[in-house]
Design an enzyme around this catalytic site. Structure first.
Site, mmCIF file in Angstrom:
data_model
loop_
_atom_site.group_PDB
_atom_site.id
_atom_site.type_symbol
_atom_site.label_atom_id
_atom_site.label_comp_id
_atom_site.label_asym_id
_atom_site.label_seq_id
_atom_site.Cartn_x
_atom_site.Cartn_y
_atom_site.Cartn_z
ATOM 1 N N GLY A 163 0.777 76.631 31.269
ATOM 2 C CA GLY A 163 1.613 77.811 31.499
ATOM 3 C C GLY A 163 1.917 78.554 30.210
ATOM 4 N N GLU A 207 0.569 81.088 28.783
ATOM 5 C CA GLU A 207 -0.594 81.385 27.943
ATOM 6 C C GLU A 207 -0.655 82.865 27.564
ATOM 7 O OE1 GLU A 207 -0.740 80.113 30.998
ATOM 8 O OE2 GLU A 207 -1.681 78.131 30.945
ATOM 9 N N GLY A 250 0.824 87.296 31.820
ATOM 10 C CA GLY A 250 1.482 88.568 32.133
ATOM 11 C C GLY A 250 0.893 89.690 31.289
ATOM 12 N N GLY A 284 7.705 83.032 34.183
ATOM 13 C CA GLY A 284 8.255 84.106 33.350
ATOM 14 C C GLY A 284 7.085 84.766 32.661
ATOM 15 N N THR A 343 12.485 73.871 36.318
ATOM 16 C CA THR A 343 13.247 75.062 35.933
ATOM 17 C C THR A 343 14.524 75.190 36.773
ATOM 18 O OG1 THR A 343 12.012 76.398 37.508
ATOM 19 C CG2 THR A 343 11.163 76.313 35.254
ATOM 20 N N ARG A 379 6.697 71.222 57.067
ATOM 21 C CA ARG A 379 6.742 72.160 58.188
ATOM 22 C C ARG A 379 8.156 72.514 58.641
ATOM 23 N NH1 ARG A 379 2.925 68.175 60.607
ATOM 24 N NH2 ARG A 379 4.131 67.043 59.079
ATOM 25 N N GLN A 428 2.117 79.657 36.350
ATOM 26 C CA GLN A 428 1.953 78.332 35.744
ATOM 27 C C GLN A 428 0.543 78.203 35.125
ATOM 28 O OE1 GLN A 428 3.579 78.301 39.226
ATOM 29 N NE2 GLN A 428 5.184 78.887 37.835
ATOM 30 N N THR A 436 11.981 81.892 31.203
ATOM 31 C CA THR A 436 12.866 81.677 32.349
ATOM 32 C C THR A 436 14.098 80.872 31.957
ATOM 33 O OG1 THR A 436 11.005 81.834 33.854
ATOM 34 C CG2 THR A 436 12.956 80.719 34.696
ATOM 35 N N SER A 454 -6.551 88.408 22.504
ATOM 36 C CA SER A 454 -5.272 89.071 22.298
ATOM 37 C C SER A 454 -4.776 88.718 20.906
ATOM 38 C CB SER A 454 -4.293 88.602 23.377
ATOM 39 O OG SER A 454 -2.990 88.996 23.053
HETATM 40 P P1 GDP Z 1 2.827 83.910 30.758
HETATM 41 O O1 GDP Z 1 3.814 83.069 31.494
HETATM 42 O O2 GDP Z 1 1.466 83.278 30.735
HETATM 43 O O3 GDP Z 1 2.776 85.331 31.229
HETATM 44 O O4 GDP Z 1 3.299 83.929 29.233
HETATM 45 P P2 GDP Z 1 4.819 84.132 28.708
HETATM 46 O O5 GDP Z 1 5.206 85.551 28.862
HETATM 47 O O6 GDP Z 1 5.707 83.099 29.287
HETATM 48 O O7 GDP Z 1 4.666 83.735 27.197
HETATM 49 C C1 GDP Z 1 3.778 84.385 26.341
HETATM 50 C C2 GDP Z 1 4.545 84.927 25.125
HETATM 51 O O8 GDP Z 1 3.648 85.263 24.101
HETATM 52 C C3 GDP Z 1 5.313 86.201 25.407
HETATM 53 O O9 GDP Z 1 6.441 86.250 24.551
HETATM 54 C C4 GDP Z 1 4.309 87.293 25.038
HETATM 55 O O10 GDP Z 1 4.948 88.520 24.689
HETATM 56 C C5 GDP Z 1 3.645 86.676 23.846
HETATM 57 N N1 GDP Z 1 2.228 86.983 23.647
HETATM 58 C C6 GDP Z 1 1.250 87.242 24.570
HETATM 59 N N2 GDP Z 1 0.055 87.379 23.957
HETATM 60 C C7 GDP Z 1 0.270 87.207 22.637
HETATM 61 C C8 GDP Z 1 -0.586 87.202 21.488
HETATM 62 O O11 GDP Z 1 -1.804 87.370 21.556
HETATM 63 N N3 GDP Z 1 0.023 86.968 20.284
HETATM 64 C C9 GDP Z 1 1.358 86.751 20.151
HETATM 65 N N4 GDP Z 1 1.850 86.532 18.939
HETATM 66 N N5 GDP Z 1 2.182 86.744 21.218
HETATM 67 C C10 GDP Z 1 1.649 86.960 22.426
HETATM 68 P P1 IMO Z 2 4.465 80.708 33.845
HETATM 69 O O1 IMO Z 2 3.932 81.382 35.067
HETATM 70 C C1 IMO Z 2 5.463 76.967 31.833
HETATM 71 C C2 IMO Z 2 7.075 73.732 34.335
HETATM 72 C C3 IMO Z 2 8.532 73.341 34.165
HETATM 73 C C4 IMO Z 2 8.458 71.871 34.537
HETATM 74 C C5 IMO Z 2 7.424 71.845 35.654
HETATM 75 C C6 IMO Z 2 8.012 71.852 37.054
HETATM 76 O O2 IMO Z 2 5.479 81.490 33.101
HETATM 77 O O3 IMO Z 2 3.348 80.223 32.981
HETATM 78 P P2 IMO Z 2 9.272 73.688 38.529
HETATM 79 O O4 IMO Z 2 10.559 74.420 38.280
HETATM 80 O O5 IMO Z 2 8.100 74.574 38.744
HETATM 81 O O6 IMO Z 2 9.386 72.635 39.609
HETATM 82 O O7 IMO Z 2 9.009 72.865 37.168
HETATM 83 O O8 IMO Z 2 6.626 73.001 35.484
HETATM 84 N N1 IMO Z 2 6.842 75.163 34.617
HETATM 85 C C7 IMO Z 2 6.320 76.033 33.736
HETATM 86 N N2 IMO Z 2 5.980 75.877 32.440
HETATM 87 N N3 IMO Z 2 5.258 78.142 32.441
HETATM 88 C C8 IMO Z 2 5.565 78.310 33.745
HETATM 89 O O9 IMO Z 2 5.264 79.441 34.433
HETATM 90 C C9 IMO Z 2 6.159 77.238 34.449
HETATM 91 N N4 IMO Z 2 6.596 77.074 35.728
HETATM 92 C C10 IMO Z 2 6.997 75.795 35.815
HETATM 93 O O10 IMO Z 2 8.958 73.536 32.839
HETATM 94 O O11 IMO Z 2 7.942 71.133 33.454
HETATM 95 MG MG MG Z 3 5.681 82.193 31.190
#
Ligand code: GDP
Ligand code: IMO
Ligand code: MG
Length: 409
Positions: free
Chosen positions: A11, A13, A16, A39, A127, A141, A198, A278, A391
């Site tokens: 997750g 990565e 978004g 998030g 979370t 169900r 995730q 989140t 990126s």
């Molecule tokens: P998602 O859950 O996969 O959408 O990723 P998140 O938004 O939770 O976390 C990614 C974080 O890295 C965010 O704060 C983004 O603004 C930031 N981000 C995304 N791509 C890059 C990148 O190439 N370099 C850096 N430094 N930050 C990035």
């Molecule tokens: P995005 O979409 C990173 C993790 C939680 C916990 C486990 C189970 O932003 O990449 P849950 O509340 O889903 O039952 O929690 O999964 N987790 C994530 N970690 N990014 C996420 O989403 C996550 N959604 C859940 O931290 O370890």
């Molecule tokens: Mg995220």
């Protein structure tokens, strides 16, 4: 044309950011899994947007977004997120659709989620958004779907407070509810992005069970839970960071063991802003795990990889990546299912020289330093999967496209 974007690690990565970037050419963005546990961050003209339930794509004024049947939706969280968007000038009315087969998260699920996790001998570190409870109810169900809101028979056994909660949101949800697969079939000429939440290692089947989330965050989820049949997926992209992060508990073979001030772990967390979107929790950090990444490529049939956060390595003189594990003195090259094996795994590391220059202004593959390109080429060879997008910063524009996933005929 249908392009699927999933996370290829644990997750966060940068899904978004990448979905938002590619949505420029799409007509529809469908989120197919998870709920308000996700998030997804988008940075645009200095403004930061954090989306939890609403698909990334909403920031464009002309894109339709769909919350797919694999999602578990807390109406209160959804309307709070939509309200925040309005305050920031994003007009979403008429552009947000919800699958009638998606499930609802009732308020009490969140308390149950927290209590259940606290009772576990080894908590998952959820979370606390009621996600696992909603998916359990679905599997047993006893869940409530959007389609059930108008069917008194389906709601008859609910507690009065649950019914009052649904009564509160029914009217606001009603105009947004659609048969998502019929909608997508009607718009089959649109270019559609399927946004995972995730990541492959948090998927209920392919992840590090039981330290996973409860939804289908694998690529197959886009078909089963996004509203199209598997044959209609044209491209599958997996997003991964130049290193690895994880929030919550569970095995993490390449995690840095030193998290003290001045450590590499601390440096990466500060430079990459590695705090949960989140929950605000600090993310655990470690080197890139190529064993895990190759596994994610295989089980998701990834056509292409999307590399993010490579800029976070800009100042490092050198860094490592994991190319195998040692478990009980044996060399292991396939990602194991056993949590015990993963906890005991010692990473076999390969060293790479750093480039020690800022790369966030690079706009093409050729502009990247040779050492950056060599690291990327090693990843491509190891995973047998080409990297098509790189990126180099959080802003939408800091994106290098080697090859667009939108196949033009
Ligand atoms: P998602 O859950 O996969 O959408 O990723 P998140 O938004 O939770 O976390 C990614 C974080 O890295 C965010 O704060 C983004 O603004 C930031 N981000 C995304 N791509 C890059 C990148 O190439 N370099 C850096 N430094 N930050 C990035
Ligand atoms: P995005 O979409 C990173 C993790 C939680 C916990 C486990 C189970 O932003 O990449 P849950 O509340 O889903 O039952 O929690 O999964 N987790 C994530 N970690 N990014 C996420 O989403 C996550 N959604 C859940 O931290 O370890
Ligand atoms: Mg995220």
């Amino acid at each position: 044309m249908n392009v699927v974007i999933i996370g290829a690690q644990w997750g966060d990565e940068g899904k978004g950011k990448i979905v938002d970037y590619l949505a420029h050419e799409a007509g529809i963005v469908v989120r197919f899994s998870g709920g308000a546990n996700a998030g997804h961050t988008i940075v645009l003209a200095g403004e930061r947007y954090a989306l939890h339930l609403v698909p990334s794509g909403i920031l464009y004024p002309d894109k339709m977004v769909v919350l797919g049947s694999g999602m578990v939706i807390d109406p209160e969280a959804l309307f709070s997120e939509l309200g925040d968007l309005v305050e920031r000038g994003i007009d979403w009315e008429g552009r947000v659709l919800i699958s009638d087969r998606a499930h609802i998260v009732l308020p009490r699920y969140k308390e149950v989620d927290k209590a259940e996790d606290a009772r576990r001998r080894k908590p998952i570190g959820t979370t606390g958004r009621g996600i696992g409870v909603a998916y359990s109810m679905k599997a047993s169900r006893d869940g409530i779907r959007l389609a059930d809101l108008g069917d008194p028979d389906r709601l008859v056994n609910l507690e009065p407070e649950d019914r009052a909660f649904l009564d509160k949101w029914r009217g606001k949800l009603a105009p947004m509810i659609v048969d998502a697969s019929a909608y997508l079939a009607r718009h089959r000429n649109s270019w559609t992005l399927f946004e995972g939440a995730q990541g492959a290692l948090l998927d209920i089947d392919t992840g590090t069970y039981p330290f996973v989330s409860s939804g289908m965050s694998c690529a197959a989820g886009a078909a089963a839970q996004g509203g199209i049949g598997p044959r209609h997926i044209d491209r599958i992209l997996g997003v991964f960071k130049a290193y690895t992060t994880r929030v919550g508990n569970g095995p993490f073979p390449t995690e840095f063991d030193d998290d003290s001030p001045g450590s590499l772990s601390n440096y990466i967390r500060a430079t990459g802003n590695e705090y949960g979107v989140t929950t605000g929790r600090p993310r655990r950090c470690g080197y890139l795990d190529l064993v895990a990444l190759r596994y994610a490529c295989r089980v998701n049939s990834l056509d292409r990889l999307v590399l993010t956060h490579i800029d976070v390595y800009d100042a490092l003189p050198e860094f490592d990546a994991c190319v195998a594990y040692k478990i009980n003195k044996r060399l292991i090259e396939d990602f194991p299912a056993s949590i015990k094996d993963l906890e005991e795994a010692e990473p076999v590391l390969k060293k790479f020289p750093g480039w020690q220059t800022p790369i966030d202004a690079c706009a093409s593959w050729e502009e990247l330093p040779l050492r950056t390109r060599e690291y990327i080429e090693f990843i491509e060879d190891f995973t047998e999967t080409p990297v098509s997008i790189i990126s180099v910063g959080s802003d939408r524009l800091k994106t290098i496209v080697k090859e667009s996933p939108w196949i033009r005929s």
